[in-house]
Design an enzyme around this catalytic site. Structure first.
Site, PDB file in Angstrom:
ATOM      1  NE  ARG B  17      -2.318  -1.706   3.226  1.00 51.50           N
ATOM      2  CZ  ARG B  17      -2.760  -1.663   4.470  1.00 51.50           C
ATOM      3  NH1 ARG B  17      -3.891  -1.040   4.748  1.00 51.50           N
ATOM      4  NH2 ARG B  17      -2.040  -2.204   5.422  1.00 51.50           N
ATOM      5  CG  ASN B  35      -5.022  -4.920   3.216  1.00 51.39           C
ATOM      6  OD1 ASN B  35      -5.288  -5.775   2.370  1.00 51.39           O
ATOM      7  ND2 ASN B  35      -4.055  -5.050   4.107  1.00 51.39           N
TER       8      ASN B  35
END
Ligand code: FE
Ligand code: MG
Ligand code: ZN
Ligand code: ZN
EC number: 6.2.-.-
Lengths: 308, 756
Positions: B17, B35
């Protein structure tokens, strides 16, 4: 129909069945006996036929009353052997104090060796029959003496092993031994005679039927050095070897010590041991050993190698 | 324009990320990354070419530990909702889809440098970690892999760590395992009763104790090691005695700069050693080995070596060049992992205990690889690999749970074309290990979001505890149990491992497996044709004198096989070994004549065992495969070549002949090395002969080898050479263990090839 009057029936696969009548229950069992050889160290087929049936009654908590006896004899059977067997039957029934009140003898060319069927009747107070399916969590598991002797004695003598061994079958009627324990007011929750399949089979069956687990301790299991050493050499597990004069009891924990004392006073119970406890922590039978815990299987005939 | 992107693969706990954040910022895009538990969702909006560049970066510049399996890109309308690019907190997804659980990663170079930098605030702090390194699988309780779902949740971040964690440009941005001496786990040293040192002092003290020759239990990342120095006999012998492991080679931990002092190493082995997965690599000892190592560390010609994989391990090195580092478990039992348990169970084994207060959630033994037939194969696939799935080119829409065999056990859940193998479990004939198997199965089901099972697969052996577990689970899930013959499972595992599903002959060779005929198999020639497996050849049937006892005491196999060749004389010959007493010999004779507890076996392991005892190499097995494992280095010492003429009839290789010839050679004073080599070649050439004949008959052009015996370099490489020389393709393992650790995988493949 597999049961009468709400008694214990065929589907229970217990050691005997019962028929409730009034405030009593009639306990009933039958067993056909063949064994090779018919005379073996420590006993013979006659003693086996009486003991097997008496014990099946006794482990129900019943007082055995009477037996029937049916002999099927092959043509040309040795008369002296027959006499010896009949004599042994009489002696064993005297020892057990159980009468043989009816019988039958057939000569047949359809059998290879003598077959003895014995049926037995006993009596117990209504609702007091001791099952093999009533082991309670926390119960002490007691075995009345050294295991594996009958099966190993038979095996060695059948295969003609002539080497010096002291291994004798333990075949004996144990109704007097059990009676003594019951008379002292010991609370036995479940009881079974560990015959075919040995202790492993008896414990697994009791655990499964009672929906509890049983933990046993390897170092507490009574085994004679001789049985142990021969099993070690042949690769056999003494837990899976048959007994004919032993009983496994699940006893209320508080009664365990006294139960052991009582058993040990009797010659047939002198090697009695507390071998473990019933538990809810696991299913089946688990044995504590010096290296971890082993799952004790239900024996299935010959052992199958599993080690790489 | 705007696009929504779903990324599947290894995208959690690998700095994915933050990476997306950085490339989004670089390309002037707005939106978010989120996520989703089992995938990552990205939304970006901005100029078309910026988005194109972004997607290129996503594909080409992804973090080293990540892997993209699938990229779904969907164009959607611009929202103008976002004034910047954001990392949004995790969301649990409702869809039942497998997630990806990253495996543990060894400490990275950046963290290592920080840890050794006096001016860094994490100087000598052993739990240092970042987005690129540290524990994953061993600390995760559930998905998604976020700090609050790991045992790091016991350690709330301090202000400074939190700043790093929240800063998208920091190395530790969203590093779930990050911590520091202020907020993170702490080490301490115990003498078994009291804590005698804490924090860095504990480590320094531990090093001193190790250098003095003490045995330490060291709680690491996914488990516990027993450690001692390698340079002196006494500590090693003490450890052997206390553990009840008289001869099993110990693995060692060393630093990369020392390895060439004592071992031979090639490029592949070195790459494996330094890889962030850090397996134990089995290396060949060099001629200087004895200068540095007590002879009791390993009695083979090889030594298993791993590099430090956590900060703590690095800090243990000062004067010593290597330490014994063996899993802290009693033979057959799972490795201990909780502090109380470590102190209790290892009380009589370790002198001191270097522990810490972070919980190990999932126990994970070290992985082990070895180079055989020019390829690194798994002796054990566990830490650093589990539970990453193995992909197979095969279609499947069922969830299949495979429970494995009994020894070196693993389980496996198959979802679509992914095979999730558990970490190494061990010998499930022990109750404790059986419970571990059950836990590991529950765990892998949870970590793959699996609520539905369509089928359960187990071994054919009626007494394996895994078989009973399969039946129990089948009842729970209301599905059927599918039983797979052991050597068929090995063969299917080989096929699946190589994505090879054409016709092939497979040599499935090991110690024991329950056969379709109720006998014990282990030297099987299998024909895979038209998607069906069939046994077409095998080693000669022999009696396994005393069942499992014959595995423990290999002279029993020698006795049983040689009896066939020379009759009663064998008893006098065996007597010469002074191993059995009079009484034992008499009973053994009785047992053999009456065939009491003498199951029939075609095992390759048992034949090698017999040779091993014949040559006096090993009379008692103290670990799996010991007699044959120790025979291999003896054969290795033989220089030269020999001709063998394996006797084969009806595709059965005569092993009585092998044993008789070996016996004859021994009586003729041939060297043990030569006889050992002869035995290996006889088996390799004999089995190849059978395979070749059948391959030619059916026009098959591939021959493979699998099973525990395929770890044997001499046999495997000889077969490979034969296979290649005769123009066949050689199939061998690469991703799945050759031995029983690969059975669960093979069970899954086998299920997919079931009939009907
Ligand atoms: Fe195997
Ligand atoms: Mg009975
Ligand atoms: Zn790092
Ligand atoms: Zn901190």
């Amino acid at each position: 129909i597999t049961s009468v009057n709400g008694g214990i029936g065929l589907e229970s696969l217990d050691d005997s069945a019962t028929i409730p009548i009034g405030d009593k229950e009639i306990v009933f069992t039958v067993d056909g006996h063949t064994v090779k050889p018919i005379f073996f160290p420590g006993g013979d087929i006659g003693r086996l036929a009486v003991s097997g049936t008496v014990n099946d009654l006794a482990v129900m908590g019943a007082k055995p009353l009477a037996l029937s006896l049916s002999l099927i004899i092959p043509e040309g059977f040795n008369l002296e052997d027959l006499e010896k067997i009949v004599k042994s039957i009489n002696e064993t029934s005297k020892e057990a104090e159980v009468a043989i009140i009816t019988g039958d003898t057939k000569v047949s060319d359809g059998v290879d060796d003598i077959i003895i069927s014995t049926a037995g009747i006993g009596i117990v107070d209504r609702g007091k029959a001791i099952r093999d399916c009533n082991v309670q969590e926390g119960d002490a598991i007691i075995v009345s003496g050294n295991i594996g002797e009958h099966g190993l004695a038979i095996l060695l003598s059948r295969e003609g092993f002539d080497f010096e061994t002291n291994i004798k079958s333990d075949v004996a009627p144990i109704n007097k031994l059990i009676e003594k324990v019951l008379n002292e007011g010991i609370q036995i929750n479940a009881m079974k005679d560990p015959t075919r399949g040995g202790l492993a089979d008896a414990l697994n069956e009791m655990a499964e039927k009672s929906n509890v687990g049983i933990t046993i301790f390897e170092d507490k299991i009574p085994i004679s050095d001789e049985v142990q050493s021969i099993c070690d050499i042949l690769g056999l597990d003494p837990l899976t070897i048959a007994n004919e004069g032993k009983v496994v009891m699940a006893v209320k924990k508080e009664d365990a010590e006294r139960c052991l004392e009582i058993l040990r006073e009797h010659p047939l119970g002198k090697n009695a041991e507390l071998i473990g406890y019933a538990t809810k922590e696991h299913k089946g039978v688990v044995m504590e050993t010096i290296v971890g815990r082993r799952i004790v299987d239900m024996p299935i005939g010959d052992p199958i190698p599993r080690v790489c | 324009m705007g696009v929504k992107i779903r990324v599947k693969g290894i995208v959690q706990g690998v700095g994915f990320r933050p990476f997306v954040y950085r490339i989004a910022k670089k390309n002037n895009l707005k939106g978010y990354v989120k996520n989703m538990g089992n995938y990552v969702e990205i939304f970006v909006e901005g100029k078309k070419e910026d988005i194109e560049n972004f997607i290129n970066d996503l594909k080409n510049k992804k973090p080293p530990l990540s892997r993209i399996d699938k990229l779904d890109i969907k164009e959607i309308k611009e929202t103008k909702e976002f004034d910047d690019f954001y990392i949004i907190n995790s969301e649990n997804t409702k869809e039942e889809e497998e997630g990806t659980i990253p495996a543990d990663v060894a400490i990275c170079d950046d963290c290592l440098a920080e840890m050794l930098d006096k001016n860094n605030r994490r100087y000598r702090y052993p739990f240092i970690a970042c987005t690129n390194c540290g524990p994953r699988f061993t600390i995760v309780e559930k998905l998604p892999y976020d700090r609050e779902n790991t045992s790091m949740r016991d350690f709330p971040l301090c202000g400074e760590c939190l700043k790093e964690y929240k800063n998208p440009l920091d190395r530790r941005f969203h590093a779930q395992a990050t911590c520091c001496p202020i907020c993170g786990p702490k080490v301490f040293l115990s003498d078994g009763k009291d804590i005698i040192a804490e924090k860095d002092e504990a480590i320094r003290e531990a090093v001193k104790l190790l250098e003095e020759g003490k045995i330490l239990a060291i709680k690491g990342i996914g488990g516990t090691h027993l450690a001692c120095k390698v340079s002196e006999d006494e500590p090693v012998l003490n450890l052997r005695e206390r553990l009840g492991r008289p001869t099993q080679p110990f693995a060692v931990m060393s630093k990369v700069e020392y390895i060439e002092l004592f071992a031979e190493i090639d490029k592949d082995e070195k790459n494996a050693l330094v890889s962030l997965r850090r397996p134990i690599v089995v290396l060949r000892k060099n001629q200087d080995y004895d200068k540095y190592f007590s002879k009791y560390v390993s009695n083979l010609d090889t030594i298993g070596v791993m590099l430090p994989y956590s900060g703590l391990h690095y800090l243990l090195f000062d004067k010593e060049i290597a330490y014994v580092m063996t899993s802290a478990n009693l033979p057959g039992l799972p490795m201990v992992k909780d502090n109380d348990e470590i102190l209790k169970k290892l009380n009589d084994i370790a002198d001191y205990f270097l522990l810490h207060n972070r919980r190990i959630v999932n126990r994970c033994d070290d992985s082990v690889v070895k180079k055989v037939a020019n390829r690194l194969v798994f002796l054990r696939r566990s830490r650093g690999f589990a539970p990453e799935p193995i992909k197979v080119d095969i279609e499947n829409n069922k969830n299949i749970l495979c429970v494995g065999a009994e020894l070196n056990s693993t389980a496996c859940i198959v979802k679509r074309n992914k095979f999730y193998l558990t970490q190494y479990i061990g010998n499930t004939s022990k109750y404790e290990t059986f419970c571990y198997l059950r836990d590991a199965i529950n765990n892998i089901l949870r970590l793959t979001n699996t609520n539905k099972i369509d089928a359960i697969v187990c071994d054919l052996h009626p007494q394996f505890n895994s078989t009973k577990l399969a039946e129990e689970l089948a009842e729970k899930f209301g599905v059927e149990v599918f039983r797979v013959q052991h050597h068929f499972a090995h063969a299917y595992s080989l096929l699946g491992d190589n994505n090879y599903f054409d016709d092939a002959i497979i040599l499935s060779l090991d110690g024991v497996g329950y056969g379709l005929d109720g006998n014990i198999w282990g030297g099987e020639v299998l024909l895979f044709k038209d998607c069906k497996m069939e046994r077409v050849g095998h080693l000669e049937e022999q009696y396994q004198l005393g069942g499992d006892l014959a595995t423990k005491y290999p002279l029993r196999m020698l006795l049983s096989i040689l009896y066939k060749a020379i009759g009663e004389d064998v008893f006098d010959f065996i007597k010469g070994y002074n191993f059995f007493s009079e009484k034992e010999l008499k009973l053994l004779k009785f047992q053999l004549e009456k065939k009491l507890n003498c199951p029939i076996t075609t095992s390759t392991g048992r034949v090698l065992d017999a040779v091993s005892s014949l040559l006096g190499v090993c009379f008692e097995k103290t670990y799996d495969g010991e007699p044959s494992i120790r025979l291999e280095p003896v054969a290795n010492r033989f220089k030269g070549d020999i001709e063998v003429e394996p006797r084969i009839k009806n595709n059965v290789l005569n092993t009585t002949e092998l044993i008789y010839k070996s016996y004859e050679m021994l009586l003729n004073n041939e060297s043990r090395e030569k006889i050992a080599y002869f035995a290996h070649i006889y088996i390799a050439d004999g089995l190849f002969e059978i395979a070749k004949k059948i391959a030619n008959r059916f026009g098959i052009n591939a021959i493979g080898i699998t099973g525990g015996v395929s770890y044997n370099k001499i046999i495997t490489e000889r077969i490979m050479a034969n296979v290649k020389k005769e123009g066949f393709n050689f199939i061998y393992h690469q991703r799945v263990p050759n031995g029983d650790g690969g059975i669960s995988f093979g069970q899954g493949i086998s299920y997919l090839f079931r009939e009907g």
